[in-house]
Write a protein that holds these residues in place. Structure first.
Motif, PDB file in Angstrom:
ATOM      1  N   GLU A 165       6.887  -6.994  11.052  1.00 27.00           N
ATOM      2  CA  GLU A 165       7.049  -5.558  11.277  1.00 27.00           C
ATOM      3  C   GLU A 165       5.685  -4.889  11.409  1.00 27.00           C
ATOM      4  N   ARG A 166       5.687  -3.789  12.162  1.00 27.68           N
ATOM      5  CA  ARG A 166       4.431  -3.105  12.467  1.00 27.68           C
ATOM      6  C   ARG A 166       4.355  -1.755  11.757  1.00 27.68           C
ATOM      7  N   VAL A 167       3.140  -1.217  11.750  1.00 22.86           N
ATOM      8  CA  VAL A 167       2.891   0.034  11.030  1.00 22.86           C
ATOM      9  C   VAL A 167       2.237   1.053  11.957  1.00 22.86           C
ATOM     10  N   GLY A 168       2.782   2.282  11.984  1.00 22.63           N
ATOM     11  CA  GLY A 168       2.116   3.416  12.607  1.00 22.63           C
ATOM     12  C   GLY A 168       2.164   3.446  14.119  1.00 22.63           C
TER      13      GLY A 168
ATOM     14  N   THR B 143     -10.110  -0.535   6.165  1.00 15.10           N
ATOM     15  CA  THR B 143     -11.013   0.452   5.568  1.00 15.10           C
ATOM     16  C   THR B 143     -10.678   0.581   4.082  1.00 15.10           C
ATOM     17  N   PRO B 144     -11.682   0.568   3.195  1.00 11.51           N
ATOM     18  CA  PRO B 144     -11.392   0.588   1.759  1.00 11.51           C
ATOM     19  C   PRO B 144     -10.771   1.910   1.302  1.00 11.51           C
ATOM     20  N   ILE B 145      -9.892   1.796   0.331  1.00  6.40           N
ATOM     21  CA  ILE B 145      -9.203   2.927  -0.272  1.00  6.40           C
ATOM     22  C   ILE B 145      -8.808   2.482  -1.676  1.00  6.40           C
ATOM     23  N   ALA B 146      -8.588   3.392  -2.579  1.00  8.12           N
ATOM     24  CA  ALA B 146      -8.177   3.026  -3.944  1.00  8.12           C
ATOM     25  C   ALA B 146      -6.867   3.724  -4.273  1.00  8.12           C
ATOM     26  N   VAL B 147      -5.976   2.964  -4.908  1.00 10.65           N
ATOM     27  CA  VAL B 147      -4.670   3.482  -5.307  1.00 10.65           C
ATOM     28  C   VAL B 147      -4.407   3.080  -6.748  1.00 10.65           C
ATOM     29  N   LEU B 148      -4.119   4.056  -7.580  1.00  7.97           N
ATOM     30  CA  LEU B 148      -3.734   3.810  -8.967  1.00  7.97           C
ATOM     31  C   LEU B 148      -4.737   2.903  -9.693  1.00  7.97           C
ATOM     32  N   GLY B 149      -6.026   3.152  -9.446  1.00 12.23           N
ATOM     33  CA  GLY B 149      -7.071   2.420 -10.134  1.00 12.23           C
ATOM     34  C   GLY B 149      -7.446   1.090  -9.524  1.00 12.23           C
ATOM     35  N   GLN B 150      -6.901   0.772  -8.360  1.00 11.59           N
ATOM     36  CA  GLN B 150      -7.187  -0.521  -7.735  1.00 11.59           C
ATOM     37  C   GLN B 150      -7.593  -0.327  -6.279  1.00 11.59           C
ATOM     38  N   ARG B 151      -8.659  -1.001  -5.875  1.00 13.99           N
ATOM     39  CA  ARG B 151      -9.089  -0.930  -4.478  1.00 13.99           C
ATOM     40  C   ARG B 151      -8.160  -1.751  -3.605  1.00 13.99           C
ATOM     41  N   THR B 152      -7.893  -1.206  -2.417  1.00  9.13           N
ATOM     42  CA  THR B 152      -7.101  -1.913  -1.441  1.00  9.13           C
ATOM     43  C   THR B 152      -7.595  -1.520  -0.057  1.00  9.13           C
ATOM     44  N   ARG B 153      -6.731  -1.541   0.950  1.00  7.60           N
ATOM     45  CA  ARG B 153      -7.170  -1.313   2.327  1.00  7.60           C
ATOM     46  C   ARG B 153      -6.171  -0.449   3.075  1.00  7.60           C
ATOM     47  N   THR B 154      -6.677   0.271   4.080  1.00  5.02           N
ATOM     48  CA  THR B 154      -5.772   0.972   4.976  1.00  5.02           C
ATOM     49  C   THR B 154      -5.173  -0.024   5.961  1.00  5.02           C
ATOM     50  N   VAL B 155      -4.024   0.355   6.514  1.00  4.91           N
ATOM     51  CA  VAL B 155      -3.396  -0.470   7.554  1.00  4.91           C
ATOM     52  C   VAL B 155      -2.864   0.453   8.644  1.00  4.91           C
ATOM     53  N   GLY B 156      -3.007   0.023   9.871  1.00  5.42           N
ATOM     54  CA  GLY B 156      -2.488   0.798  10.991  1.00  5.42           C
ATOM     55  C   GLY B 156      -3.390   1.955  11.383  1.00  5.42           C
ATOM     56  N   ARG B 157      -2.912   2.714  12.335  1.00  2.76           N
ATOM     57  CA  ARG B 157      -3.685   3.817  12.894  1.00  2.76           C
ATOM     58  C   ARG B 157      -3.553   5.063  12.022  1.00  2.76           C
ATOM     59  N   VAL B 158      -4.657   5.782  11.863  1.00  2.00           N
ATOM     60  CA  VAL B 158      -4.641   7.036  11.110  1.00  2.00           C
ATOM     61  C   VAL B 158      -3.917   8.100  11.932  1.00  2.00           C
ATOM     62  N   SER B 159      -2.950   8.787  11.316  1.00  2.00           N
ATOM     63  CA  SER B 159      -2.212   9.858  11.983  1.00  2.00           C
ATOM     64  C   SER B 159      -2.861  11.207  11.675  1.00  2.00           C
ATOM     65  N   MET B 160      -2.299  12.267  12.242  1.00  2.00           N
ATOM     66  CA  MET B 160      -2.846  13.597  12.012  1.00  2.00           C
ATOM     67  C   MET B 160      -2.807  13.983  10.544  1.00  2.00           C
ATOM     68  N   ASP B 161      -1.689  13.678   9.870  1.00  2.00           N
ATOM     69  CA  ASP B 161      -1.488  14.145   8.501  1.00  2.00           C
ATOM     70  C   ASP B 161      -1.300  13.028   7.486  1.00  2.00           C
ATOM     71  N   MET B 162      -1.259  11.799   7.928  1.00  2.00           N
ATOM     72  CA  MET B 162      -0.963  10.677   7.046  1.00  2.00           C
ATOM     73  C   MET B 162      -1.749   9.441   7.449  1.00  2.00           C
ATOM     74  N   LEU B 163      -1.898   8.544   6.498  1.00  2.00           N
ATOM     75  CA  LEU B 163      -2.382   7.203   6.786  1.00  2.00           C
ATOM     76  C   LEU B 163      -1.665   6.235   5.862  1.00  2.00           C
ATOM     77  N   ALA B 164      -1.696   4.967   6.203  1.00  2.00           N
ATOM     78  CA  ALA B 164      -0.973   3.955   5.441  1.00  2.00           C
ATOM     79  C   ALA B 164      -1.950   3.011   4.764  1.00  2.00           C
ATOM     80  N   CYS B 165      -1.516   2.466   3.637  1.00  2.00           N
ATOM     81  CA  CYS B 165      -2.359   1.511   2.919  1.00  2.00           C
ATOM     82  C   CYS B 165      -1.498   0.410   2.321  1.00  2.00           C
ATOM     83  N   ASP B 166      -2.132  -0.686   2.019  1.00  2.00           N
ATOM     84  CA  ASP B 166      -1.464  -1.872   1.491  1.00  2.00           C
ATOM     85  C   ASP B 166      -1.360  -1.760  -0.031  1.00  2.00           C
TER      86      ASP B 166
END
Length: 364
Positions: A251-254, A286-309
């Protein structure tokens, strides 16, 4: 500005002051202009002034009207107009409000002199073009400019230039050699060093230095982190998850489906997009942190949202805090790392922060 969306930027004045003090330790024998142009690199000019008012030797900006506003707000330190004046009216304001202007071409010099004689002592920075080839007098045009300026009473002159590659392999030696040749016999003040030169080339410190990006906690170098340099992040961009999707392999994202899951995954949707100032061209990974843990973005950045793993962050659900860059409750993500992943620099991230993102100041 308040908003129901969870995104916000936090500004840490204490970190800004810390970074200014780092500069002062490196250039202990020079005074330091706090460069607050471009709304303090997106951090808020007045927040920067409030943070540095007690210790900054001077403030460097672009617009004359901004210098007037600083004076009228009670800023007593020297104020430097980095691009100089744009009209004779500006030249009159420079005199009236005791601003320090750069003069980088004969046309500006005409404007400055057309405003009439100086009734009080005034300082002018004369900019030399030593190889950047943006602004500045050349070895051919400088002598006449200095002759005209030296004929004025109540005028103190400082020579300045700007280094094009202080952060690169070529360094500053070639430009410094040109500066010395152009200024042979000069006994007045000099102002040469930008952020990178302040840190790496003490021979350039002169009378004044001009720290910019280092004040805001980012590194001017590609091979050394801000933390390595003892700098603290001043801006943190943070948000929260507003959606979670369970994906199967394939399955794909974004938009455009630019990311394909190669295994079952959990994807978090963050309330942040390019309309908030996050770089649209930031790729998956691209690095991002969620709930105290580093992870990564996935897919294309939208106008108001982005996705992460969030596959490996099982407790992350709706409302889980996210750090886009800076030092937040969700973890620390250096702005330089985000910028590098997106093929840009931290300067652009900071300056691109959108007006719709509410800003809070730590400690207030």
């Amino acid at each position: 500005m308040k908003t129901s969306r969870p995104i916000r930027a936090r500004i840490a004045p204490a970190a800004l002051l810390h970074n200014y003090r780092v500069v002062k330790r490196h250039a202990a024998n020079a005074r330091a202009w706090a460069v607050i142009k471009a709304n303090a690199y997106g951090h808020g000019q007045w927040r920067a002034v409030d943070a540095l008012r007690e210790e900054a030797d001077g403030f460097a900006i672009l617009e004359t009207e901004n210098g007037v506003a600083l004076r009228e707000a009670g800023v007593s330190q020297p104020i430097l107009l980095l691009e100089g004046i744009f009209s004779t009216r500006d030249a009159r304001a420079v005199r009236e409000y005791g601003l320090t202007t750069v003069i980088h071409c004969s046309e500006q010099l005409d404007m400055f002199l057309d405003a009439g004689p100086l009734a009080a002592p005034q300082e002018v920075y004369v900019k030399l073009n030593t190889g950047m080839n943006r602004l500045g007098f050349t070895d051919k045009t400088l002598p006449l400019a200095l002759e005209r300026l030296r004929a004025q009473e109540n005028l103190k002159l400082t020579l300045m230039t700007h280094f094009a590659e202080a952060d690169g392999e070529r360094g500053i030696a070639w430009q410094l050699e040109r500066f010395k040749a152009m200024s042979a016999g000069w006994t007045g003040g000099v102002c040469l060093a930008n952020s990178a030169a302040i840190l790496d080339f003490p021979e350039t410190h002169g009378d004044w230095v001009r720290p910019g990006i280092v004040l805001y906690g980012a590194s001017p170098f590609v091979d050394r982190s801000a933390a390595d340099l003892g700098l603290q992040p001043v801006m943190t961009l943070e948000s929260a998850l507003i959606g979670v999707q369970e994906l199967q392999a394939g399955e794909r994202v974004g938009y455009g489906g630019t990311f394909t899951a190669d295994k079952p995954m959990r994807i978090g949707i963050v309330a942040c997009g390019y309309a908030d100032g996050y770089p649209r061209h930031a790729p998956s990974g691209t690095p991002i942190a969620v709930l105290g843990q580093r992870t990564r973005t996935v897919g294309r950045v939208s106008m108001d949202m982005l996705a992460c793993d969030i596959t490996d962050i099982p407790d992350a659900g709706l409302g889980a805090p996210v750090t886009l860059w800076g030092k937040g409750i969700a973890g620390e993500v250096p702005a330089d790392e985000v910028a590098t992943a997106a093929g840009t620099i931290a300067y652009e991230l900071f300056c691109a922060l959108a007006p719709r993102v509410p800003t809070a100041v730590d400690g207030l």
